[in-house]
Design a protein around this motif. Structure first.
Motif, PDB file in Angstrom:
ATOM      1  N   GLY A  17      -4.291  -8.505   0.161  1.00  0.00           N
ATOM      2  CA  GLY A  17      -4.064  -9.879   0.599  1.00  0.00           C
ATOM      3  C   GLY A  17      -2.620 -10.159   0.939  1.00  0.00           C
ATOM      4  N   ARG A  18      -2.257 -11.421   0.808  1.00  0.00           N
ATOM      5  CA  ARG A  18      -0.970 -11.928   1.281  1.00  0.00           C
ATOM      6  C   ARG A  18       0.075 -11.823   0.175  1.00  0.00           C
ATOM      7  NH1 ARG A  18      -0.412 -16.333   5.416  1.00  0.00           N
ATOM      8  NH2 ARG A  18       1.487 -17.523   5.039  1.00  0.00           N
ATOM      9  N   ARG A  19       1.272 -11.398   0.540  1.00  0.00           N
ATOM     10  CA  ARG A  19       2.356 -11.257  -0.426  1.00  0.00           C
ATOM     11  C   ARG A  19       3.679 -11.605   0.260  1.00  0.00           C
ATOM     12  NH1 ARG A  19       3.397  -5.382  -2.795  1.00  0.00           N
ATOM     13  NH2 ARG A  19       1.211  -5.645  -3.448  1.00  0.00           N
ATOM     14  N   LYS A  20       4.562 -12.236  -0.515  1.00  0.00           N
ATOM     15  CA  LYS A  20       5.872 -12.579   0.029  1.00  0.00           C
ATOM     16  C   LYS A  20       6.818 -11.400  -0.156  1.00  0.00           C
ATOM     17  CE  LYS A  20       7.436 -16.745  -0.207  1.00  0.00           C
ATOM     18  NZ  LYS A  20       7.607 -16.987   1.238  1.00  0.00           N
ATOM     19  N   VAL A  21       7.397 -10.953   0.926  1.00  0.00           N
ATOM     20  CA  VAL A  21       8.344  -9.844   0.906  1.00  0.00           C
ATOM     21  C   VAL A  21       9.539 -10.224   1.764  1.00  0.00           C
ATOM     22  CG1 VAL A  21       8.722  -7.425   1.480  1.00  0.00           C
ATOM     23  CG2 VAL A  21       6.510  -8.146   0.593  1.00  0.00           C
ATOM     24  N   ASN A  22      10.717 -10.170   1.186  1.00  0.00           N
ATOM     25  CA  ASN A  22      11.941 -10.495   1.952  1.00  0.00           C
ATOM     26  C   ASN A  22      11.844 -11.837   2.654  1.00  0.00           C
ATOM     27  OD1 ASN A  22      12.742  -8.028   1.098  1.00  0.00           O
ATOM     28  ND2 ASN A  22      12.854  -7.076   3.113  1.00  0.00           N
ATOM     29  N   HIS A  23      11.403 -12.856   1.932  1.00  0.00           N
ATOM     30  CA  HIS A  23      11.315 -14.231   2.446  1.00  0.00           C
ATOM     31  C   HIS A  23      10.279 -14.398   3.547  1.00  0.00           C
ATOM     32  CE1 HIS A  23      14.950 -14.889   0.127  1.00  0.00           C
ATOM     33  NE2 HIS A  23      15.526 -13.892   0.773  1.00  0.00           N
ATOM     34  N   GLY A  24       9.392 -13.440   3.709  1.00  0.00           N
ATOM     35  CA  GLY A  24       8.322 -13.546   4.699  1.00  0.00           C
ATOM     36  C   GLY A  24       7.004 -13.141   4.072  1.00  0.00           C
ATOM     37  N   ASP A  25       5.889 -13.611   4.640  1.00  0.00           N
ATOM     38  CA  ASP A  25       4.567 -13.273   4.131  1.00  0.00           C
ATOM     39  C   ASP A  25       3.967 -12.141   4.940  1.00  0.00           C
ATOM     40  OD1 ASP A  25       4.408 -15.158   2.048  1.00  0.00           O
ATOM     41  OD2 ASP A  25       3.891 -16.745   3.466  1.00  0.00           O
ATOM     42  N   VAL A  26       3.465 -11.131   4.262  1.00  0.00           N
ATOM     43  CA  VAL A  26       2.801 -10.005   4.904  1.00  0.00           C
ATOM     44  C   VAL A  26       1.454  -9.772   4.224  1.00  0.00           C
ATOM     45  CG1 VAL A  26       4.920  -8.858   5.633  1.00  0.00           C
ATOM     46  CG2 VAL A  26       3.975  -8.366   3.368  1.00  0.00           C
ATOM     47  N   TYR A  27       0.614  -8.941   4.830  1.00  0.00           N
ATOM     48  CA  TYR A  27      -0.700  -8.615   4.290  1.00  0.00           C
ATOM     49  C   TYR A  27      -0.698  -7.142   3.886  1.00  0.00           C
ATOM     50  CZ  TYR A  27      -2.017 -13.135   6.056  1.00  0.00           C
ATOM     51  OH  TYR A  27      -2.079 -14.487   6.276  1.00  0.00           O
ATOM     52  N   VAL A  28      -0.948  -6.903   2.615  1.00  0.00           N
ATOM     53  CA  VAL A  28      -0.711  -5.594   2.025  1.00  0.00           C
ATOM     54  C   VAL A  28      -2.007  -4.780   1.916  1.00  0.00           C
ATOM     55  CG1 VAL A  28       0.226  -4.379   0.015  1.00  0.00           C
ATOM     56  CG2 VAL A  28       1.223  -6.560   0.734  1.00  0.00           C
ATOM     57  N   ILE A  29      -1.880  -3.500   2.211  1.00  0.00           N
ATOM     58  CA  ILE A  29      -2.976  -2.545   2.060  1.00  0.00           C
ATOM     59  C   ILE A  29      -2.524  -1.473   1.071  1.00  0.00           C
ATOM     60  CG2 ILE A  29      -4.466  -0.864   3.212  1.00  0.00           C
ATOM     61  CD1 ILE A  29      -3.860  -2.375   5.840  1.00  0.00           C
ATOM     62  N   ARG A  30      -3.344  -1.225   0.073  1.00  0.00           N
ATOM     63  CA  ARG A  30      -3.042  -0.176  -0.901  1.00  0.00           C
ATOM     64  C   ARG A  30      -4.040   0.959  -0.736  1.00  0.00           C
ATOM     65  NH1 ARG A  30      -4.161   0.820  -6.852  1.00  0.00           N
ATOM     66  NH2 ARG A  30      -5.794  -0.766  -6.694  1.00  0.00           N
ATOM     67  N   PHE A  31      -3.553   2.182  -0.844  1.00  0.00           N
ATOM     68  CA  PHE A  31      -4.477   3.302  -0.832  1.00  0.00           C
ATOM     69  C   PHE A  31      -4.106   4.261  -1.953  1.00  0.00           C
ATOM     70  CE2 PHE A  31      -1.396   3.387   2.578  1.00  0.00           C
ATOM     71  CZ  PHE A  31      -0.685   4.551   2.358  1.00  0.00           C
ATOM     72  N   TYR A  32      -5.127   4.869  -2.554  1.00  0.00           N
ATOM     73  CA  TYR A  32      -4.912   5.764  -3.681  1.00  0.00           C
ATOM     74  C   TYR A  32      -6.074   6.744  -3.779  1.00  0.00           C
ATOM     75  CZ  TYR A  32      -8.197   2.601  -6.036  1.00  0.00           C
ATOM     76  OH  TYR A  32      -9.297   1.846  -6.359  1.00  0.00           O
ATOM     77  N   ASN A  33      -5.831   7.822  -4.524  1.00  0.00           N
ATOM     78  CA  ASN A  33      -6.867   8.814  -4.769  1.00  0.00           C
ATOM     79  C   ASN A  33      -7.692   8.370  -5.966  1.00  0.00           C
ATOM     80  OD1 ASN A  33      -8.329  11.093  -5.537  1.00  0.00           O
ATOM     81  ND2 ASN A  33      -6.746  12.499  -4.836  1.00  0.00           N
ATOM     82  N   ARG A  34      -8.997   8.171  -5.801  1.00  0.00           N
ATOM     83  CA  ARG A  34      -9.818   7.664  -6.902  1.00  0.00           C
ATOM     84  C   ARG A  34      -9.941   8.662  -8.042  1.00  0.00           C
ATOM     85  NH1 ARG A  34     -15.040   9.807  -6.325  1.00  0.00           N
ATOM     86  NH2 ARG A  34     -15.629  10.416  -4.205  1.00  0.00           N
ATOM     87  N   LEU A  35      -9.542   9.910  -7.801  1.00  0.00           N
ATOM     88  CA  LEU A  35      -9.549  10.899  -8.868  1.00  0.00           C
ATOM     89  C   LEU A  35      -8.235  10.907  -9.641  1.00  0.00           C
ATOM     90  CD1 LEU A  35     -11.282  13.891  -7.040  1.00  0.00           C
ATOM     91  CD2 LEU A  35     -12.320  12.116  -8.460  1.00  0.00           C
ATOM     92  N   ASP A  36      -7.225  10.285  -9.066  1.00  0.00           N
ATOM     93  CA  ASP A  36      -5.921  10.200  -9.723  1.00  0.00           C
ATOM     94  C   ASP A  36      -5.219   8.963  -9.196  1.00  0.00           C
ATOM     95  OD1 ASP A  36      -3.500  10.463 -10.924  1.00  0.00           O
ATOM     96  OD2 ASP A  36      -2.966  12.399 -10.024  1.00  0.00           O
ATOM     97  N   GLU A  37      -5.428   7.792  -9.854  1.00  0.00           N
ATOM     98  CA  GLU A  37      -4.926   6.526  -9.342  1.00  0.00           C
ATOM     99  C   GLU A  37      -3.410   6.415  -9.458  1.00  0.00           C
ATOM    100  OE1 GLU A  37      -6.971   3.051 -10.591  1.00  0.00           O
ATOM    101  OE2 GLU A  37      -8.976   3.928 -10.336  1.00  0.00           O
ATOM    102  N   SER A  38      -2.767   7.346 -10.122  1.00  0.00           N
ATOM    103  CA  SER A  38      -1.309   7.311 -10.181  1.00  0.00           C
ATOM    104  C   SER A  38      -0.694   7.671  -8.847  1.00  0.00           C
ATOM    105  CB  SER A  38      -0.804   8.269 -11.260  1.00  0.00           C
ATOM    106  OG  SER A  38      -1.115   9.621 -10.922  1.00  0.00           O
TER     107      SER A  38
END
Length: 778
Positions: free
Chosen positions: A120-141
């Protein structure tokens, strides 16, 4: 940051190029691979490239923001150029089209175990952006984040990554060495040796560009142009996939905006449910961004109520709290200033429709203060739905609906005689927001501007005999960093780059005239599913009394804290000719029998419930059933809950049927077809708007895990894996004791052989009490 339109170009065997219009329109590949995303019904086919490669392969590229934390704990947000070729991904500091000799700073593959999630939406550097996270479901770290300027652009990238995952799944299904299979299934060799040569499919001469970057995060939102239409999973029709009891009547038209009231709700003696509806000549993404923007200089131009607004808190990217001051002199005779606090919660459906919920709220940061009269704003919802374009040259448009409930006798006088006092109320001002929004966007041509999908000539040299090279050990994107450019170098070297452009009643179908004839018909069990179960085997007798779950079966809709199994006639599903005309039909009786429901309280999400010794699957009656489908809906809360549904078949599943392919198919195949249709039959109207009635591909919206053993298939649905789903379920749980909820489960028909669709199972949950959940014994 601007966003492109939506066209793809595929190169076929004979060298010809075929365009596929509208967002990720359905494309069928040769061989066993099928990528589907229903939308406008436009189809195209591409053959595999020379050498028996992976079929027509799409490429995506564009500017994104790379988010993270460096080794010394400092957060960074770097502008990066992202390139997706098939299942391969590369990240550059600059556009490789303009700098052909530049090397990627990150490269790797999108493996089948990668999970892509919109935060969703997040404020970064005084502006709003839409964030996408990706990870390995076998190792979420092992995870990473990228961000886009608009929600539509973020959706395009999610679709691109999902398509890359399908490429990887296809490569896995094609075979290869055991070592290669293990590396792709487990994604364990994240920092293995780099291949000496990386070659790409022959004939990739055209690319799909996402966005028009680079753009600055500080760029004024009033200058943004957002034109991506998110119809990747458009289901057809305008009224959702479940039949609702609303009976809307137009009572007035003001400045091109139609004002409706729900006659059915009014007859029931409750407050009047009204809505303002207008067509706005801009994309849904653009309208959504304008609505969410609280910059007062822009807001003053169209909003008479919430112009002076301030964001005081935000949660999980899809929820924020707004404090607002307004001068009531234009609305009433009161001269003292007023203020109010309200929350906004937004959801983007898989068909690209935005829903924004607005509730009155309280917040410790903004207590009542002297000189202001604290007001409670009327709860309301916004819905923004893209309209199909008849041609590429046509200006994008969307249908904007603002709905609220009015408890005022002045409304009845106003709709008959234009009673002036109602025009001095906040509800009236809220209704007119649609007119203001329409005029504001119409007066700013930049909002109407649409850039078609940018298709540019690739500057990468085609490689003859260009099959993908199957490396023995493939690298997972993001975790595999090029040895010549470390992560620390990537973050620290950006100093020189910063100068770049940066209704509470039962369903009354008698109000739906077209449904009267259908209800009078005796529909067969699961029409269209005659060959799903093995007809050569005699059916077994299913006695639900042998299976006792922790949640009891009810005795009708007046009963509470129970379940029932309704027919499927309250749901609309794809008909035999859906691929040609988008026609849907009323569902019939479910194919499978709901035999039991468990309602558990757990400390954390529990998978593989069917393997528990006390589960009905492990009982003697359970072992005698030919097939059982277990749906484990994992509900995030404090504590967590598991709603487990058990559906039984009286015959074995036909292996060649759509259900058979689903039961024994791959996880990616199941993710692309496991569909749920929700319907709030009775409950608070705001909850109804939040949940909606559109079908949802659960495997695309949340994380689903599958367990296929013996005579059952268990599907564990982690609702908490999606920030959007968590926010919606949080709202539902707040009203759950007053809700009657219907759910339908089915397999999406993507090919003509899979149509018409049929409903696997249904469940009706009557006013569930959270405290009635039974502790699960691990």
């Amino acid at each position: 940051m601007t966003s492109p339109g939506s066209k793809k170009v595929v190169t076929t065997d004979d060298g010809s190029e075929k365009k596929v219009s509208d967002n990720l329109g359905k494309v069928s590949f040769s061989g066993d691979l099928n990528y589907s995303g229903s939308h406008s019904g436009s189809h195209s086919r591409s053959s595999s490239s020379a050498g028996g490669g992976e079929g027509g392969t799409f490429e995506y590229f564009g500017w994104v923001y790379h988010l993270g934390v460096n080794k010394i704990g400092h957060e960074y947000c770097n502008l990066r150029f992202l390139f997706i070729r098939g299942k391969y991904v590369e990240m550059y500091k600059r556009d490789p089209h303009e700098n052909p000799d530049i090397k990627p700073i990150r490269r790797g593959v999108i493996g089948p175990t990668m999970v892509i999630e919109e935060l969703g939406r997040r404020k970064v550097n005084h502006g709003d952006v839409y964030v996408i996270r990706f990870y390995n479901r076998l190792d979420e770290s092992r995870k990473g984040e990228i961000a886009c300027a608009t929600a539509g652009e973020a959706l395009k990238w999610v679709e691109a990554f999902e398509e890359a995952k399908q490429q990887a799944e296809y490569a896995l299904s094609r075979g290869g060495s055991t070592r290669t299979k293990l590396s792709m299934e487990a994604n364990i060799d994240l920092e293995g040796h780099r291949p000496r040569v990386r070659r790409y499919a022959y004939g990739l001469k055209k690319l799909i560009r996402i966005g028009q970057g680079p753009e600055s995060l500080l760029r004024q939102s009033s200058t943004l142009v957002n034109d991506v239409r998110g119809d990747g999973f458009y289901e057809g029709g305008d009224n959702g996939d479940a039949i609702e009891a609303h009976e809307w009547k137009c009572v007035r038209t003001i400045n091109g905006v139609r004002i409706f009231e729900d006659v059915a709700n009014f007859k029931a003696g409750r407050g009047v449910l009204v809505k303002a509806v207008a067509v706005v000549e801009a994309s849904a993404d653009t309208v959504f961004e304008v609505l969410l923007n609280i910059d007062k200089h822009q807001r003053y131009e169209w909003d008479a109520v919430t112009g002076d607004s301030e964001k005081i808190d935000s949660y999980e990217g899809h929820y924020d709290v707004i404090y607002c001051i307004y001068d009531p002199k234009y609305l009433s005779r009161w001269q003292s200033k007023r203020d109010f606090v309200f929350s906004r919660q937004w959801v983007r459906g898989q068909d690209g429709t935005y829903t924004i919920l607005q509730f009155p709220a309280v917040h410790k940061k903004r207590p009542a203060k002297s000189g202001y009269r604290r007001t409670e704003i009327t709860p309301s919802t916004w819905e923004i739905k893209s309209l199909k374009k008849r041609s590429d040259a046509e200006t994008p448009s969307c249908l904007v609906t603002h709905m609220l409930e009015i408890h005022s006798k002045r409304w009845c006088k106003w709709k008959r005689t234009s009673y002036s006092k109602f025009e001095k109320t906040i509800p009236y001002a809220l209704l007119l927001q649609v007119a203001g929004l329409k005029e504001y966007i119409g007066a700013n041509p930049a909002f109407k501007y649409e850039t078609s999908a940018t298709v540019v000539q690739s500057k990468f040299q085609d490689v003859p005999n260009g099959e993908y090279v199957d490396e023995e050990m493939e690298e997972q994107f993001y975790d595999a960093t090029d040895s010549s450019s470390g992560e620390e170098d990537e973050e620290e070297s950006d100093d020189d780059d910063e100068n770049q452009d940066n209704k509470e009643i039962k369903v009354k179908l008698k109000n739906v005239s077209w449904a009267i004839a259908s209800l009078s018909l005796k529909r067969p069990k699961a029409p269209g599913a005659s060959n799903v179960l093995d007809a050569s085997v005699d059916p077994v007798s299913i006695d639900p009394s042998q299976f006792q779950g922790s949640l009891r079966k009810g005795n009708g809709d007046k009963d509470s804290n129970c379940w029932n199994s309704p027919s499927g006639m309250g749901f609309m599903i794809r008909g035999k000719t859906y691929l040609k005309d988008n026609a849907k039909v009323m569902g019939g009786q479910p194919l499978l029998t709901l035999i039991s429901v468990d309602w558990f309280k757990v400390d954390s999400a529990v998978d593989n419930i069917a393997l528990h010794p006390k589960c009905l699957i492990q009982s003697e009656p359970g072992k005698k059933l030919p097939f059982i489908l277990v749906i484990n809906l994992q509900v995030p809360a404090k504590p967590n809950y598991c709603l487990v549904l058990y559906y039984a078949a009286d015959r074995p599943v036909n292996k060649t049927s759509s259900l058979g392919k689903f039961v024994d198919g791959s996880d990616s195949y199941r993710d692309a077809r496991f569909k749920l249709i929700p319907s709030i039959v009775q409950g608070y109207w705001m909850v109804k708007r939040a949940v909606g009635t559109k079908a949802c591909l659960l495997g695309k919206a949340v994380t689903c895990k599958y367990l296929r053993q013996d005579n059952f298939l268990e599907i564990d649905v982690d609702i908490g894996s999606s920030a959007v789903a968590r926010s919606v379920i949080g709202l539902v749980l707040g009203y759950v004791t007053s809700l009657i909820v219907d759910l339908a489960i089915l397999i999406e028909g993507k090919e003509e052989s899979d149509l018409p669709e049929y409903i696997l199972g249904t469940v009706r949950l009557n006013r569930i009490e959270l405290d009635s959940a039974v502790s699960f014994e691990v």
